[in-house]
Scaffold this motif. Structure first.
Motif, PDB file in Angstrom:
ATOM      1  N   ARG A   1       1.197 -14.809 -15.434  1.00  0.00           N
ATOM      2  CA  ARG A   1       2.623 -14.634 -15.764  1.00  0.00           C
ATOM      3  C   ARG A   1       3.249 -15.780 -16.543  1.00  0.00           C
ATOM      4  NH1 ARG A   1       5.902 -12.394 -10.640  1.00  0.00           N
ATOM      5  NH2 ARG A   1       5.184 -14.406  -9.856  1.00  0.00           N
ATOM      6  N   PRO A   2       2.947 -17.060 -16.251  1.00  0.00           N
ATOM      7  CA  PRO A   2       3.609 -18.131 -17.003  1.00  0.00           C
ATOM      8  C   PRO A   2       3.310 -18.114 -18.501  1.00  0.00           C
ATOM      9  CG  PRO A   2       2.692 -18.988 -14.967  1.00  0.00           C
ATOM     10  CD  PRO A   2       2.163 -17.598 -15.126  1.00  0.00           C
ATOM     11  N   ILE A   3       2.128 -17.628 -18.887  1.00  0.00           N
ATOM     12  CA  ILE A   3       1.773 -17.679 -20.308  1.00  0.00           C
ATOM     13  C   ILE A   3       2.176 -16.412 -21.056  1.00  0.00           C
ATOM     14  CG2 ILE A   3      -0.558 -16.685 -20.190  1.00  0.00           C
ATOM     15  CD1 ILE A   3      -1.469 -18.884 -22.112  1.00  0.00           C
ATOM     16  N   ILE A   4       2.531 -15.360 -20.333  1.00  0.00           N
ATOM     17  CA  ILE A   4       2.860 -14.086 -20.990  1.00  0.00           C
ATOM     18  C   ILE A   4       3.990 -14.229 -22.016  1.00  0.00           C
ATOM     19  CG2 ILE A   4       3.779 -11.760 -20.603  1.00  0.00           C
ATOM     20  CD1 ILE A   4       2.160 -11.700 -17.990  1.00  0.00           C
ATOM     21  N   PRO A   5       5.112 -14.920 -21.692  1.00  0.00           N
ATOM     22  CA  PRO A   5       6.180 -15.053 -22.701  1.00  0.00           C
ATOM     23  C   PRO A   5       5.759 -15.859 -23.929  1.00  0.00           C
ATOM     24  CG  PRO A   5       6.990 -15.561 -20.491  1.00  0.00           C
ATOM     25  CD  PRO A   5       5.500 -15.530 -20.407  1.00  0.00           C
ATOM     26  N   LEU A   6       4.641 -16.572 -23.851  1.00  0.00           N
ATOM     27  CA  LEU A   6       4.198 -17.433 -24.950  1.00  0.00           C
ATOM     28  C   LEU A   6       3.121 -16.792 -25.822  1.00  0.00           C
ATOM     29  CD1 LEU A   6       3.951 -20.771 -22.927  1.00  0.00           C
ATOM     30  CD2 LEU A   6       5.831 -20.023 -24.405  1.00  0.00           C
TER      31      LEU A   6
END
Length: 256
Positions: free
Chosen positions: A78-83
């Protein structure tokens, strides 16, 4: 005892490299904890905004290359999904981007679409080994989970040459044994035809060729020809192993 398949041997090699890299990282983390000035790069994995900021920093600072291992579940990724959009843009800027992922997150994270529309330097490969999430920038800085398990509580940034080199070597081993995306998609297309799926299910269930051929309603000769092709495609040495490997590679669901 039957010999391990080449695929299994590669997977074992990756896991061994991961263990060695983990030991070196833990040594570096211990030293970092004893040095107040170096404590700030460590963040709780549960603090998703902090994890995202660390990853974004590496994406923004990259000049030559980014090597990324996607966690093997949507929850851990989840933390890397917006990136992911920024990661694709970095590839369009001429920076080499290599993304390693498991079949389970290939489509849900949008990596399939990104690779199809990405820059020439943006490459995705698929592995059945669920490695811990990792980002390596220019082979100089890295950020990933610490601890003996891939679900460790902390993530940390590494800049010391020894740790970064160990992680880069681990990534290189995993990358070299992974399947290029185009090859994975071709294999998946062949394996998802109805006759092959039926045969894979029989192989995973441990049926003999005679029983499997009767259940699939093909001749024994045709059945064995399919089996030989399947074993070659998935890198298996035994019939049962071929069915298991098909599940690991996302070519056959657990329920089939």
């Amino acid at each position: 005892m039957a010999e391990l398949s080449k695929a299994d041997a590669r997977a074992d090699g990756v896991e061994h490299a991961l263990m060695q890299a983990g030991e070196l990282i833990e040594s570096a983390v211990s030293m970092r904890r004893s040095t107040p000035a170096e404590r700030s790069p460590m963040v709780l994995v549960s603090d998703e905004p902090a994890v995202a900021r660390e990853i974004e920093t590496l994406l923004d600072r990259a000049e030559r290359s980014l090597s990324v291992i996607m966690p093997g579940s949507f929850e851990r990724a989840r933390p890397i999904i917006p990136l992911l959009g920024k990661l694709s843009a970095v590839g369009h800027a001429g920076i080499e981007v290599r993304v390693l992922c498991t079949p389970q997150v290939l489509a849900p994270l949008g990596l399939l679409a990104a690779a199809r529309h990405g820059a020439p330097g943006y490459e995705v490969r698929v592995t059945e080994v669920d490695l811990r999430g990792l980002v390596i920038m220019d082979r100089r800085l890295a950020f990933g989970r610490t601890g003996p398990e891939r679900d460790g509580r902390y993530a940390s940034r590494f800049g010391d040459p020894g740790s970064v080199r160990a992680l880069d070597l681990m990534f290189a081993g995993a990358w070299g044994s992974a399947i290029p995306l185009a090859e994975h998609l071709r294999l998946a297309e062949r394996m998802r035809t109805e006759p092959v799926r039926l045969i894979l299910g029989r192989l995973r269930a441990g049926h003999t060729d005679d029983v499997g051929a009767k259940q699939v309603q093909v001749s024994l000769r045709t059945y064995r020809r399919h089996v030989a092709a399947i074993m070659r495609d998935v890198g298996a040495n035994t019939r049962f192993q071929a069915g298991v490997r098909a599940v690991e590679l996302g070519l056959l669901s657990d329920g089939k």
